[in-house]
Design a protein around this motif. Structure first.
Motif, PDB file in Angstrom:
ATOM      1  N   HIS A   1      46.409  41.334  52.080  1.00  0.00           N
ATOM      2  CA  HIS A   1      46.212  41.358  50.596  1.00  0.00           C
ATOM      3  C   HIS A   1      45.002  41.219  50.055  1.00  0.00           C
ATOM      4  CE1 HIS A   1      49.906  38.222  50.624  1.00  0.00           C
ATOM      5  NE2 HIS A   1      50.136  39.687  50.795  1.00  0.00           N
ATOM      6  N   SER A   2      44.039  41.836  50.857  1.00  0.00           N
ATOM      7  CA  SER A   2      42.682  42.230  50.326  1.00  0.00           C
ATOM      8  C   SER A   2      42.590  43.311  49.719  1.00  0.00           C
ATOM      9  CB  SER A   2      41.705  42.156  51.746  1.00  0.00           C
ATOM     10  OG  SER A   2      40.400  42.573  51.402  1.00  0.00           O
ATOM     11  N   TRP A   3      41.830  43.399  48.581  1.00  0.00           N
ATOM     12  CA  TRP A   3      41.573  44.685  47.914  1.00  0.00           C
ATOM     13  C   TRP A   3      40.279  45.387  48.295  1.00  0.00           C
ATOM     14  CZ3 TRP A   3      43.689  43.182  42.279  1.00  0.00           C
ATOM     15  CH2 TRP A   3      44.897  42.897  42.455  1.00  0.00           C
ATOM     16  N   GLN A   4      39.463  44.963  49.119  1.00  0.00           N
ATOM     17  CA  GLN A   4      38.104  45.757  49.436  1.00  0.00           C
ATOM     18  C   GLN A   4      38.536  47.259  49.970  1.00  0.00           C
ATOM     19  OE1 GLN A   4      36.037  43.729  52.468  1.00  0.00           O
ATOM     20  NE2 GLN A   4      36.590  41.579  52.035  1.00  0.00           N
ATOM     21  N   GLY A   5      37.850  47.998  49.583  1.00  0.00           N
ATOM     22  CA  GLY A   5      37.987  49.591  49.837  1.00  0.00           C
ATOM     23  C   GLY A   5      38.634  50.313  48.671  1.00  0.00           C
ATOM     24  N   TYR A   6      39.201  49.479  47.839  1.00  0.00           N
ATOM     25  CA  TYR A   6      40.005  50.289  46.692  1.00  0.00           C
ATOM     26  C   TYR A   6      38.927  50.446  45.630  1.00  0.00           C
ATOM     27  CZ  TYR A   6      44.464  49.189  48.844  1.00  0.00           C
ATOM     28  OH  TYR A   6      45.257  49.203  49.902  1.00  0.00           O
TER      29      TYR A   6
ATOM     30  N   ILE B   1      33.293  40.996  47.761  1.00  0.00           N
ATOM     31  CA  ILE B   1      32.588  41.830  49.036  1.00  0.00           C
ATOM     32  C   ILE B   1      33.261  43.225  48.539  1.00  0.00           C
ATOM     33  CG2 ILE B   1      32.795  42.582  51.328  1.00  0.00           C
ATOM     34  CD1 ILE B   1      33.569  39.566  51.893  1.00  0.00           C
ATOM     35  N   PHE B   2      32.257  44.182  48.084  1.00  0.00           N
ATOM     36  CA  PHE B   2      32.438  45.626  47.689  1.00  0.00           C
ATOM     37  C   PHE B   2      32.288  46.190  48.841  1.00  0.00           C
ATOM     38  CE2 PHE B   2      31.462  42.960  43.916  1.00  0.00           C
ATOM     39  CZ  PHE B   2      32.550  43.416  42.882  1.00  0.00           C
TER      40      PHE B   2
ATOM     41  N   ASP C   1      25.802  35.871  45.487  1.00  0.00           N
ATOM     42  CA  ASP C   1      26.392  36.030  46.940  1.00  0.00           C
ATOM     43  C   ASP C   1      27.284  37.137  47.063  1.00  0.00           C
ATOM     44  OD1 ASP C   1      25.137  33.561  47.837  1.00  0.00           O
ATOM     45  OD2 ASP C   1      26.298  32.598  46.392  1.00  0.00           O
ATOM     46  N   ALA C   2      27.289  38.103  46.224  1.00  0.00           N
ATOM     47  CA  ALA C   2      28.141  39.039  46.422  1.00  0.00           C
ATOM     48  C   ALA C   2      27.758  40.081  47.513  1.00  0.00           C
ATOM     49  CB  ALA C   2      28.329  39.928  45.262  1.00  0.00           C
ATOM     50  N   ARG C   3      28.387  40.753  48.179  1.00  0.00           N
ATOM     51  CA  ARG C   3      28.151  41.565  49.119  1.00  0.00           C
ATOM     52  C   ARG C   3      28.569  43.289  48.851  1.00  0.00           C
ATOM     53  NH1 ARG C   3      29.951  39.857  54.768  1.00  0.00           N
ATOM     54  NH2 ARG C   3      28.905  41.884  55.439  1.00  0.00           N
ATOM     55  N   PHE C   4      27.643  44.103  48.822  1.00  0.00           N
ATOM     56  CA  PHE C   4      27.799  45.523  48.438  1.00  0.00           C
ATOM     57  C   PHE C   4      27.624  46.259  49.769  1.00  0.00           C
ATOM     58  CE2 PHE C   4      26.530  43.463  44.612  1.00  0.00           C
ATOM     59  CZ  PHE C   4      27.644  43.946  43.656  1.00  0.00           C
ATOM     60  N   THR C   5      28.577  46.712  50.512  1.00  0.00           N
ATOM     61  CA  THR C   5      28.518  47.321  51.896  1.00  0.00           C
ATOM     62  C   THR C   5      29.160  48.605  51.712  1.00  0.00           C
ATOM     63  OG1 THR C   5      30.500  46.160  52.778  1.00  0.00           O
ATOM     64  CG2 THR C   5      28.122  45.177  53.021  1.00  0.00           C
ATOM     65  N   GLY C   6      28.586  49.766  51.891  1.00  0.00           N
ATOM     66  CA  GLY C   6      29.116  51.019  51.855  1.00  0.00           C
ATOM     67  C   GLY C   6      29.833  51.613  50.707  1.00  0.00           C
ATOM     68  N   SER C   7      29.742  50.599  49.524  1.00  0.00           N
ATOM     69  CA  SER C   7      30.536  51.301  48.262  1.00  0.00           C
ATOM     70  C   SER C   7      29.606  51.843  47.603  1.00  0.00           C
ATOM     71  CB  SER C   7      31.038  49.933  47.821  1.00  0.00           C
ATOM     72  OG  SER C   7      30.135  49.032  47.393  1.00  0.00           O
ATOM     73  N   SER C   8      30.229  52.585  46.525  1.00  0.00           N
ATOM     74  CA  SER C   8      29.392  52.926  45.469  1.00  0.00           C
ATOM     75  C   SER C   8      29.643  52.470  44.275  1.00  0.00           C
ATOM     76  CB  SER C   8      29.964  54.686  45.464  1.00  0.00           C
ATOM     77  OG  SER C   8      29.244  55.145  44.278  1.00  0.00           O
ATOM     78  N   VAL C   9      28.375  51.553  43.750  1.00  0.00           N
ATOM     79  CA  VAL C   9      28.554  50.952  42.625  1.00  0.00           C
ATOM     80  C   VAL C   9      27.632  51.378  41.614  1.00  0.00           C
ATOM     81  CG1 VAL C   9      28.257  48.308  41.876  1.00  0.00           C
ATOM     82  CG2 VAL C   9      28.862  49.013  44.233  1.00  0.00           C
ATOM     83  N   LYS C  10      28.324  51.688  40.345  1.00  0.00           N
ATOM     84  CA  LYS C  10      27.694  52.310  39.386  1.00  0.00           C
ATOM     85  C   LYS C  10      27.490  51.207  38.127  1.00  0.00           C
ATOM     86  CE  LYS C  10      29.327  56.735  40.717  1.00  0.00           C
ATOM     87  NZ  LYS C  10      30.161  57.830  40.321  1.00  0.00           N
ATOM     88  N   PHE C  11      26.309  51.082  37.464  1.00  0.00           N
ATOM     89  CA  PHE C  11      25.871  50.568  36.418  1.00  0.00           C
ATOM     90  C   PHE C  11      25.321  51.310  35.411  1.00  0.00           C
ATOM     91  CE2 PHE C  11      26.681  46.883  39.044  1.00  0.00           C
ATOM     92  CZ  PHE C  11      27.379  45.948  38.334  1.00  0.00           C
ATOM     93  N   SER C  12      25.397  52.628  35.626  1.00  0.00           N
ATOM     94  CA  SER C  12      24.755  53.731  34.655  1.00  0.00           C
ATOM     95  C   SER C  12      24.938  53.548  33.160  1.00  0.00           C
ATOM     96  CB  SER C  12      25.265  55.155  35.183  1.00  0.00           C
ATOM     97  OG  SER C  12      24.820  55.130  36.466  1.00  0.00           O
TER      98      SER C  12
ATOM     99  N   ALA D   1      22.834  38.119  46.465  1.00  0.00           N
ATOM    100  CA  ALA D   1      23.623  39.304  46.730  1.00  0.00           C
ATOM    101  C   ALA D   1      22.733  40.240  47.685  1.00  0.00           C
ATOM    102  CB  ALA D   1      23.617  40.130  45.556  1.00  0.00           C
ATOM    103  N   GLU D   2      23.706  40.862  48.603  1.00  0.00           N
ATOM    104  CA  GLU D   2      23.218  41.800  49.781  1.00  0.00           C
ATOM    105  C   GLU D   2      23.782  43.039  49.241  1.00  0.00           C
ATOM    106  OE1 GLU D   2      24.536  40.310  53.290  1.00  0.00           O
ATOM    107  OE2 GLU D   2      23.927  38.315  53.149  1.00  0.00           O
ATOM    108  N   PHE D   3      22.887  44.219  49.464  1.00  0.00           N
ATOM    109  CA  PHE D   3      23.121  45.336  49.098  1.00  0.00           C
ATOM    110  C   PHE D   3      22.903  46.398  50.495  1.00  0.00           C
ATOM    111  CE2 PHE D   3      21.737  43.518  45.354  1.00  0.00           C
ATOM    112  CZ  PHE D   3      22.735  44.041  44.233  1.00  0.00           C
TER     113      PHE D   3
END
Length: 522
Positions: free
Chosen positions: A199-204, A222-223, A244-255, A269-271
């Motif tokens: 049921h994890s939505w990681q990777g979407y 966890i992104f 405490d969020a984790r951003f691992t290998g994802s593309s996160v945009k706040f542009s 947080a961990e990037f």
């Protein structure tokens, strides 16, 4: 009957005619048997086959058994092919049935989201989340996620825009706010699940472009992989948390996102790897905290970001981007407070090139620069206060090439330069104050080659020059003051007057003990 999640996505079922399939299967079986037979023949070193004019009953019986074995094997091969084709057809049929059921439930859930009643909409959100969990294919789950994100993108007025005396509008706002925050909580809870959980939505992918957030909690999410897009989002009030969020290998945009009046937290947080883009983001009023966050690998960019009248906290942050970079290039700091106290810059490049510091306070007190390449090239320090007090520069490169100090106060008091290369090449000191009071220069290189001093006050009061090469070669003094009062060391920095007869530019004050030194370096 409850359908279990089935995540293998079948294309349109295509089966070859049974005749060609059986022919190919038999040819393949005979070929494999022949290869095995001749391989065994060769390994055993057989020279030939003994011919018999007559056979006994035992040999005849063996031939009969061999014939029946060949027929049985052929039948088994046919049965296997037919069973496999039947299994493919059954699976395709089951997928069609699951998809049809999913579509029916999807239509009902989407209808609930459009209902006028907030209670019905809340039910629709949970129904859609459950539908995503049971989706038979990845694409159908992504569709459910897209609908939830699209709901957040619908037009929304924040509380500050509502009429103060309109009780009905306030009631509708609170109901809608609860529905929207429920969507955020559902997304967060699914992102907290480990990736091995079905049921994890990681990777979407999550599309939050232009969404108006008046609070929300993504803490401990966890992104991992996927695209998380907050481009143009507005954080107008309340608290938005990525703690405490984790951003691992994802593309996160706040542009081009806008943080105005809200409190945003990325604490701890961990990037890791991937990319985190804050290009063109605006922080005005409110606060944003990256306290003790970790940046390792990947790309983190605040290119052209604007910080005005806001509290930004990078206290204790750890920048170790050996496989990426961190960039504040062309960022504008005007008003407010920016804290990098106790931050660590080790490995990888960190860019403040072209940044403008006009007003406010920027603190790098007790920061550690070791092994990284940190550049303030072409940066402008026009007003306000920038402090590197008690910072440590050990190994790596720190450059202020072509930077301009045209106002305000910049302090390196009690900073320690040991092993790093710090350059102020072609830097302009036009006005304001720059202090190196009680700074310690041990090992490494600090260069002011080609720097221009005109109107600013540079203070090395009580600085120690012991073993570090400090150079003012080709520096120009046409105004202001450069004060080494009570500074001490074995020799004057390179490029300064070394004898009493040497011309001493106006505003340059040096300890008498330095005159007559070899001037070969500190």
């Amino acid at each position: 009957m409850t359908l279990k999640p089935f995540h293998r996505q079948w294309p349109n079922l295509r089966l070859w005619p049974i005749g060609p399939v059986l022919t190919i299967a038999f040819v393949a079986a005979v070929s494999i048997a022949s290869i095995v037979f001749y391989a065994g023949w060769d390994l055993l070193g057989v020279q030939g086959i003994k011919s018999e004019k007559r056979i006994d009953s035992k040999t005849l019986f063996d031939l009969v058994k061999l014939s029946f074995g060949v027929v049985a094997g052929s039948g088994a091969l046919v049965a296997l092919i037919v069973a496999y084709r039947r299994q493919r057809v059954d699976e395709a049929g089951a997928l069609r049935d699951a998809t049809r059921l999913h579509t029916e439930r999807f239509t009902t859930a989407v209808g609930q989201l459009g209902d006028e009643s907030a209670a019905v909409r809340l039910g629709g959100i949970h129904a859609l989340a459950g539908l995503a969990d049971d989706a038979p294919t990845r694409s159908l789950r992504q569709t459910c996620i897209d609908v939830l994100c699209a709901y957040l993108r619908l037009p929304y007025r924040a509380e500050v825009d509502l009429p103060q005396d309109d009780a009905t509008a306030q009631h509708e706002y609170l109901a809608l706010r609860e529905v929207r925050h429920t969507v955020i909580r559902v997304v967060r809870d699914h992102l907290r699940l480990p990736q091995t959980n079905p049921h994890s939505w990681q990777g979407y992918d999550f599309d939050f472009t232009n969404v108006v957030f008046d609070g929300g909690d993504f803490s401990k999410a966890i992104f991992s992989s996927g695209i998380i897009d907050f481009t143009g989002a507005q954080f107008t009030s309340g608290e938005i948390s990525f703690r405490d969020a984790r951003f691992t290998g994802s593309s996160v945009k706040f542009s081009n996102a806008l943080f105005c009046g809200s409190s945003a937290s990325f604490e701890n947080a961990e990037f890791h790897d991937g990319s985190i883009i804050f290009d063109g983001v605006q922080f005005s009023n409110g606060s944003a905290s990256f306290e003790k966050s970790q940046f390792s690998g990947g790309q983190v960019s605040f290119l052209g970001a604007q910080f005005s009248g806001v509290l930004i906290n990078f206290y204790g942050a750890d920048f170790r981007c050996s496989r990426g970079s961190v960039s504040f290039a062309d960022a504008q700091f005007s008003g407010g407070w920016i804290h990098f106290e106790d931050a660590r810059f080790s490995e990888g490049p960190v860019h403040f090139d072209g940044a403008q510091f006009a007003g406010g306070r920027l603190y790098y007190d007790r920061a550690h620069f070791s092994g990284a390449t940190v550049s303030f090239n072409n940066a402008q320090f026009e007003s306000g206060n920038v402090s590197f007090d008690e910072a440590t520069f050990s190994s790596g490169w720190i450059t202020f090439d072509d930077a301009q100090f045209l106002g305000g106060e910049t302090s390196f008091s009690s900073a320690r330069f040991s092993g790093a290369t710090v350059n102020f090449r072609e830097t302009q000191f036009g006005s304001g104050q720059v202090s190196f009071e009680s700074a310690k220069f041990f090992e490494g290189i600090v260069g002011f080659g080609g720097a221009q001093f005109f109107g600013s006050s540079i203070d090395f009061f009580g600085a120690e020059f012991l073993g570090c090469e400090v150079s003012f070669v080709d520096a120009h003094f046409s105004g202001g003051t450069l004060d080494f009062d009570r500074a001490y060391g074995f020799a004057a920095p390179i490029g300064l007057p070394s004898t009493p007869e040497s011309f001493v530019p106006p505003g340059l004050r040096m300890p008498t003990a330095w005159f007559g030194s070899t001037n070969s370096g500190a």
